[in-house]
Each structure stands twice: as structure tokens, then as C-alpha cells.
Design a protein around this motif. Sequence first.
Motif, PDB file in Angstrom:
ATOM      1  N   GLN A  68       0.814  -1.215   0.000  1.00 27.00           N
ATOM      2  CA  GLN A  68       0.000   0.000   0.000  1.00 27.00           C
ATOM      3  C   GLN A  68       0.851   1.270   0.000  1.00 27.00           C
ATOM      4  N   GLY A  69       2.158   1.108  -0.083  1.00 23.67           N
ATOM      5  CA  GLY A  69       3.048   2.255  -0.135  1.00 23.67           C
ATOM      6  C   GLY A  69       3.412   2.831   1.215  1.00 23.67           C
ATOM      7  N   VAL A  70       3.153   2.093   2.290  1.00 29.44           N
ATOM      8  CA  VAL A  70       3.498   2.545   3.641  1.00 29.44           C
ATOM      9  C   VAL A  70       4.929   2.103   3.948  1.00 29.44           C
ATOM     10  N   ARG A  71       5.686   2.974   4.574  1.00 35.44           N
ATOM     11  CA  ARG A  71       7.077   2.640   4.901  1.00 35.44           C
ATOM     12  C   ARG A  71       7.118   1.749   6.142  1.00 35.44           C
ATOM     13  N   VAL A  72       7.471   0.497   5.949  1.00 37.89           N
ATOM     14  CA  VAL A  72       7.580  -0.485   7.031  1.00 37.89           C
ATOM     15  C   VAL A  72       8.876  -1.267   6.840  1.00 37.89           C
ATOM     16  N   PRO A  73       9.329  -1.991   7.855  1.00 38.99           N
ATOM     17  CA  PRO A  73      10.564  -2.776   7.707  1.00 38.99           C
ATOM     18  C   PRO A  73      10.431  -3.865   6.647  1.00 38.99           C
ATOM     19  N   ARG A  74      11.556  -4.179   6.003  1.00 35.99           N
ATOM     20  CA  ARG A  74      11.608  -5.320   5.098  1.00 35.99           C
ATOM     21  C   ARG A  74      11.960  -6.574   5.903  1.00 35.99           C
ATOM     22  N   VAL A  75      11.370  -7.684   5.532  1.00 38.54           N
ATOM     23  CA  VAL A  75      11.696  -8.952   6.175  1.00 38.54           C
ATOM     24  C   VAL A  75      12.949  -9.505   5.502  1.00 38.54           C
ATOM     25  N   LEU A  76      14.038  -9.593   6.263  1.00 34.90           N
ATOM     26  CA  LEU A  76      15.320 -10.058   5.735  1.00 34.90           C
ATOM     27  C   LEU A  76      15.520 -11.557   5.930  1.00 34.90           C
ATOM     28  N   GLY A  77      14.766 -12.131   6.828  1.00 38.45           N
ATOM     29  CA  GLY A  77      14.864 -13.557   7.109  1.00 38.45           C
ATOM     30  C   GLY A  77      13.872 -13.918   8.192  1.00 38.45           C
ATOM     31  N   GLU A  78      13.649 -15.215   8.411  1.00 38.89           N
ATOM     32  CA  GLU A  78      12.702 -15.612   9.435  1.00 38.89           C
ATOM     33  C   GLU A  78      12.983 -17.022   9.924  1.00 38.89           C
ATOM     34  N   GLY A  79      12.508 -17.289  11.155  1.00 39.57           N
ATOM     35  CA  GLY A  79      12.561 -18.608  11.741  1.00 39.57           C
ATOM     36  C   GLY A  79      11.165 -19.014  12.160  1.00 39.57           C
ATOM     37  N   ALA A  80      11.051 -20.068  12.949  1.00 36.74           N
ATOM     38  CA  ALA A  80       9.734 -20.545  13.356  1.00 36.74           C
ATOM     39  C   ALA A  80       8.962 -19.487  14.141  1.00 36.74           C
ATOM     40  N   ASN A 134       6.321   2.993  18.285  1.00 40.83           N
ATOM     41  CA  ASN A 134       6.123   2.137  17.115  1.00 40.83           C
ATOM     42  C   ASN A 134       6.142   2.916  15.804  1.00 40.83           C
ATOM     43  N   ILE A 135       6.635   4.140  15.863  1.00 41.26           N
ATOM     44  CA  ILE A 135       6.754   5.003  14.685  1.00 41.26           C
ATOM     45  C   ILE A 135       8.211   5.438  14.585  1.00 41.26           C
ATOM     46  N   THR A 136       8.727   5.516  13.366  1.00 45.16           N
ATOM     47  CA  THR A 136      10.124   5.901  13.173  1.00 45.16           C
ATOM     48  C   THR A 136      10.224   7.147  12.299  1.00 45.16           C
ATOM     49  N   LEU A 137      11.330   7.841  12.453  1.00 45.68           N
ATOM     50  CA  LEU A 137      11.651   8.996  11.612  1.00 45.68           C
ATOM     51  C   LEU A 137      13.139   8.911  11.292  1.00 45.68           C
ATOM     52  N   ASP A 138      13.476   8.826  10.000  1.00 46.90           N
ATOM     53  CA  ASP A 138      14.898   8.743   9.674  1.00 46.90           C
ATOM     54  C   ASP A 138      15.475  10.140   9.469  1.00 46.90           C
ATOM     55  N   GLU A 139      16.738  10.204   9.107  1.00 46.84           N
ATOM     56  CA  GLU A 139      17.420  11.494   8.979  1.00 46.84           C
ATOM     57  C   GLU A 139      16.825  12.355   7.876  1.00 46.84           C
ATOM     58  N   SER A 140      16.156  11.736   6.924  1.00 43.66           N
ATOM     59  CA  SER A 140      15.525  12.496   5.832  1.00 43.66           C
ATOM     60  C   SER A 140      14.107  12.924   6.171  1.00 43.66           C
ATOM     61  N   GLY A 141      13.644  12.568   7.366  1.00 41.94           N
ATOM     62  CA  GLY A 141      12.302  12.941   7.776  1.00 41.94           C
ATOM     63  C   GLY A 141      11.222  11.976   7.318  1.00 41.94           C
ATOM     64  N   GLY A 144       8.122   6.045   9.287  1.00 39.79           N
ATOM     65  CA  GLY A 144       7.911   4.607   9.141  1.00 39.79           C
ATOM     66  C   GLY A 144       7.117   4.050  10.306  1.00 39.79           C
ATOM     67  N   PHE A 145       6.690   2.811  10.168  1.00 40.59           N
ATOM     68  CA  PHE A 145       5.851   2.187  11.191  1.00 40.59           C
ATOM     69  C   PHE A 145       6.329   0.771  11.470  1.00 40.59           C
ATOM     70  N   ILE A 146       6.282   0.374  12.748  1.00 39.16           N
ATOM     71  CA  ILE A 146       6.735  -0.953  13.156  1.00 39.16           C
ATOM     72  C   ILE A 146       5.729  -1.564  14.136  1.00 39.16           C
ATOM     73  N   ASP A 147       5.883  -2.863  14.393  1.00 38.52           N
ATOM     74  CA  ASP A 147       5.131  -3.589  15.422  1.00 38.52           C
ATOM     75  C   ASP A 147       3.708  -3.920  14.972  1.00 38.52           C
TER      76      ASP A 147
END
Length: 263
Positions: A68-80, A134-141, A144-147
Motif C-alpha cells: 500500500q506504499g506505507v514505509r515499514v521494515p523489510r523482512v530479511l529472514g525468518e525462523g519458526a 512504534n513510529i520511526t523517523l529517519d534522517e531524511s524525515g 515509518g511504522f513498526i510492530d
Amino acid sequence: MGVESMVVAGRDAWLKAYADGDSRQFGLGILDAIARGLDIGALRPPPHPGGGEAKQIEARRLAELGAQGVRVPRVLGEGASTLLLSNLGDTFAAQLRAADGDAARIDALTSAVIDAIADAHARGAYFGQPLPRNITLDESGRVGFIDFEEDPLEVMSLPQAQARDWLMFAFGMAKYYDGRTDALADMLSRVMRREPEVAAHAGRVGRLKGFAQRIGWLGRSARHVAHSILVVRAATLLPMLLVAAVLWDWLEDGEIELLRMMF
């Protein structure tokens, strides 16, 4: 749930481990019954699974929000019962603390986050717990959203889930606007007037207005709950005038501590 910082291929990442199921089922059941009884659907608690089920919900929701174009983390790997997630930058909470009471700085940060939530809602997205941590702001402003290990749509409609986002956000922001709740209400009103159906659901928290007015003296935490209720009530005034069918809902009093139980 545990989160560990690590470096993957030269970049910061987070390893998130999902603990066993939530032990608050009895309390959540009571909250659900109260929210149903007061017809405040946006306050119904979604299920709080643990372990692999929570991991699967978060992975699914991250994929949906990313599409949906929302800035969220990418999943780099996963376990059980683990996910390895990309790092989006400092949390909104950390930046609010760093502002050290600078009202202009806090307002600028808050306005950017409110706009990001409203933009995501316009794309059909919802979050669940858009609290400052649960909200992030990077150096460029970029916001993003997490959790996302729970899914409000399991117990409510999309407009109710988006209303829940604003209620949760107001709760999380209350301590940063102690004594300036009108400023927060004004910023929320600016965007919520574009979401009349969502504002109608959020405005139902006005049923707790009487309760909010009576608990402020109990201490800081109680005051934050009270402020969040009154802020959302004030912010939804204009949109509610456009939805006459629920105008009287938020004029009623309530005496049950609903928002506090959500945390």
C-alpha cells in the motif's frame, strides 16, 4: 517478545522473537464486553497471539502495508517464531524526548507523523498501535511504522480500525502535550475532517467524557488517559457535525477506564 539489534551485510537490523501467547485474555475479554456494551467498536481489543502465529500475522501485515506504499521494515529472514527486520531509524518517541519540551520542534514532528498516518489511511491502510515507540523517523524525515503482531480487522471494520489508530495515537501523545492539548486536537482535526466515517467512530470515545473529567487528579498516567479522550473528542467535533447521526453519541458520559486497559 524480544528484540535484538544486529548488523547484517553492513546494515543495522533487528531480530524480533515472538514469545508465547498473551496472559491478559481475561482482562481483554472484559474490555471487549465493555466496548461492545458502550458501542465503541474502535476500542475492541484484537486477539494477542504469540509465537509463530504472531510472527505470521506480522509478516503478512508488513507485506500488505508495503504493497500500500506505507514505509515499514523489510523482512530479511525468518525462523519458526522470529523475524529479521530492516532498521528504519530512530523512533518517534526518541525524537520527542530529544526535543526536550521544545513546543515548535514537537509540533513539527507530530504534524509530519499525523500526515503520514492520514496518507496511509487514504491508501486503505491501518496500523493497530501507532504509538510513538512504534513510529520511526529517519534522517531524511521519512516516517515509518513498526510492530504489527496483531490485526484489528479480526474484530472490527476498516473505518473502526483507522479510528482506533487515532485513539491510540492520541493516548501515546498525551504526555508530550500536557497543558497543550488544544494544539494536538487542532492538528488531528485538520486531517480527521477528511475522514468523516472514521471520525464518527473515533468520536464515540466521547461517551467517556465524564469519566475523563473525573480521573485527572489520580496522577500522571490517569491524566494522560483523560487527555487522550478529550483530545479525540475535540478533534472530532467538526467531522461529527458532518455526521449528524452520531452527534449525540459523544455527548454522553462514561465511567469505565477503557483506554487504560488497552495498554
